[in-house]
Design a protein around this motif. Structure first.
Motif, short mmCIF file in Angstrom:
data_model
loop_
_atom_site.label_atom_id
_atom_site.label_comp_id
_atom_site.label_asym_id
_atom_site.label_seq_id
_atom_site.Cartn_x
_atom_site.Cartn_y
_atom_site.Cartn_z
N GLN A 170 74.64 5.96 12.83
CA GLN A 170 75.62 6.54 13.76
C GLN A 170 75.33 8.01 14.02
O GLN A 170 74.90 8.40 15.10
CB GLN A 170 77.03 6.39 13.19
N VAL A 171 75.56 8.84 13.00
CA VAL A 171 75.35 10.27 13.13
C VAL A 171 74.44 10.72 12.00
O VAL A 171 74.63 10.35 10.84
CB VAL A 171 76.68 11.04 13.07
N GLN A 172 73.46 11.52 12.36
CA GLN A 172 72.55 12.07 11.37
C GLN A 172 72.58 13.59 11.44
O GLN A 172 72.62 14.17 12.53
CB GLN A 172 71.11 11.59 11.61
N LEU A 173 72.54 14.20 10.27
CA LEU A 173 72.42 15.64 10.16
C LEU A 173 71.11 15.93 9.44
O LEU A 173 70.87 15.41 8.35
CB LEU A 173 73.58 16.23 9.36
N VAL A 174 70.28 16.76 10.04
CA VAL A 174 68.98 17.07 9.47
C VAL A 174 68.86 18.57 9.30
O VAL A 174 68.88 19.32 10.28
CB VAL A 174 67.84 16.54 10.34
N GLU A 175 68.71 19.00 8.02
CA GLU A 175 68.55 20.41 7.73
C GLU A 175 67.08 20.80 7.72
O GLU A 175 66.22 19.97 7.43
CB GLU A 175 69.15 20.76 6.35
N SER A 176 66.83 22.07 7.99
CA SER A 176 65.48 22.62 7.89
C SER A 176 65.58 24.10 7.60
O SER A 176 66.66 24.71 7.76
CB SER A 176 64.70 22.38 9.18
N GLY A 177 64.46 24.68 7.17
CA GLY A 177 64.40 26.12 6.98
C GLY A 177 64.44 26.58 5.54
O GLY A 177 64.32 27.77 5.26
N GLY A 178 64.61 25.65 4.60
CA GLY A 178 64.61 26.06 3.20
C GLY A 178 63.22 26.45 2.74
O GLY A 178 62.24 26.30 3.47
N GLY A 179 63.16 26.98 1.52
CA GLY A 179 61.86 27.36 0.97
C GLY A 179 62.01 28.30 -0.19
O GLY A 179 63.09 28.46 -0.76
N LEU A 180 60.88 28.91 -0.54
CA LEU A 180 60.81 29.85 -1.66
C LEU A 180 60.72 31.27 -1.10
O LEU A 180 59.89 31.55 -0.22
CB LEU A 180 59.58 29.56 -2.52
N VAL A 181 61.57 32.15 -1.61
CA VAL A 181 61.59 33.53 -1.13
C VAL A 181 61.87 34.45 -2.31
O VAL A 181 62.52 34.04 -3.29
CB VAL A 181 62.64 33.71 -0.02
N GLN A 182 61.38 35.67 -2.25
CA GLN A 182 61.65 36.65 -3.30
C GLN A 182 63.05 37.24 -3.12
O GLN A 182 63.59 37.27 -2.01
CB GLN A 182 60.61 37.76 -3.27
N ALA A 183 63.59 37.70 -4.21
CA ALA A 183 64.90 38.36 -4.16
C ALA A 183 64.85 39.51 -3.14
O ALA A 183 63.87 40.26 -3.08
CB ALA A 183 65.27 38.89 -5.53
N GLY A 184 65.93 39.60 -2.36
CA GLY A 184 65.99 40.60 -1.30
C GLY A 184 65.50 40.10 0.03
O GLY A 184 65.70 40.77 1.06
N GLY A 185 64.88 38.93 0.03
CA GLY A 185 64.34 38.38 1.27
C GLY A 185 65.38 37.63 2.08
O GLY A 185 66.57 37.61 1.74
N SER A 186 64.90 37.00 3.15
CA SER A 186 65.79 36.30 4.08
C SER A 186 65.25 34.91 4.40
O SER A 186 64.04 34.68 4.35
CB SER A 186 65.93 37.09 5.39
N LEU A 187 66.16 34.02 4.71
CA LEU A 187 65.84 32.70 5.22
C LEU A 187 66.88 32.32 6.27
O LEU A 187 68.03 32.78 6.20
CB LEU A 187 65.86 31.64 4.11
N ARG A 188 66.48 31.47 7.20
CA ARG A 188 67.41 30.95 8.18
C ARG A 188 67.38 29.42 8.14
O ARG A 188 66.34 28.81 8.38
CB ARG A 188 67.05 31.42 9.58
N LEU A 189 68.51 28.85 7.81
CA LEU A 189 68.64 27.40 7.78
C LEU A 189 69.18 26.89 9.11
O LEU A 189 70.00 27.56 9.75
CB LEU A 189 69.58 26.97 6.66
N SER A 190 68.72 25.71 9.48
CA SER A 190 69.23 25.05 10.69
C SER A 190 69.66 23.63 10.33
O SER A 190 69.10 23.02 9.42
CB SER A 190 68.14 24.98 11.76
N CYS A 191 70.62 23.13 11.05
CA CYS A 191 71.08 21.75 10.86
C CYS A 191 71.43 21.18 12.22
O CYS A 191 72.33 21.68 12.89
CB CYS A 191 72.28 21.70 9.94
N ALA A 192 70.69 20.15 12.62
CA ALA A 192 70.90 19.52 13.92
C ALA A 192 71.58 18.16 13.72
O ALA A 192 71.12 17.34 12.92
CB ALA A 192 69.58 19.35 14.63
N ALA A 193 72.63 17.95 14.48
CA ALA A 193 73.34 16.67 14.45
C ALA A 193 72.91 15.83 15.64
O ALA A 193 72.76 16.34 16.75
CB ALA A 193 74.85 16.91 14.49
#
Length: 121
Positions: free
Chosen positions: A1-24
């Protein structure tokens, strides 16, 4: 019916940044609130941030001022911009959405499968 798919995770050093996305996708009439939760090893799943279709956002105290949640209603997508990451932010991050499947106002809750975020010290 409905799917949610996340992306954007990973390994980063302290103080860094990441952007996660989730598409339905799927048989979506409308999406009410969307949000991000996380679960660290040995801990319960906890709320990170939520965003209604219209209105103010909500954040856990531990991420206020560092994380920003946003959404693109045309794309049925929610984002989580994570800045100044700390080792204690390490967890699996899950997307959540309250979805209306038809003109019936009933809302159904869906979860993504999660994306791993690891912050090294």
């Amino acid at each position: 019916q409905v799917q949610l798919v996340e992306s954007g995770g990973g390994l980063v050093q302290a103080g860094g940044s990441l952007r996660l996305s989730c598409a339905a996708s799927g048989s979506i009439f409308a999406i009410n609130a969307m949000g991000w939760y996380r679960q660290a090893p040995g801990k319960q799943r906890e709320l990170v941030a939520t965003i209604p279709r219209g209105g103010s956002t909500n954040y856990a105290d531990s991420v206020k001022g560092r994380f920003t949640i946003s959404r693109d209603n045309a794309k049925n997508t929610v984002y989580l911009q994570m800045n100044s990451l700390k080792p204690e932010d390490t967890a699996v991050y899950y997307c959540n959405a309250k979805v209306q499947l038809s003109a019936d106002a009933t809302l159904y809750m869906y979860w993504g499968r999660g994306t791993q975020v690891t912050v090294s010290s």
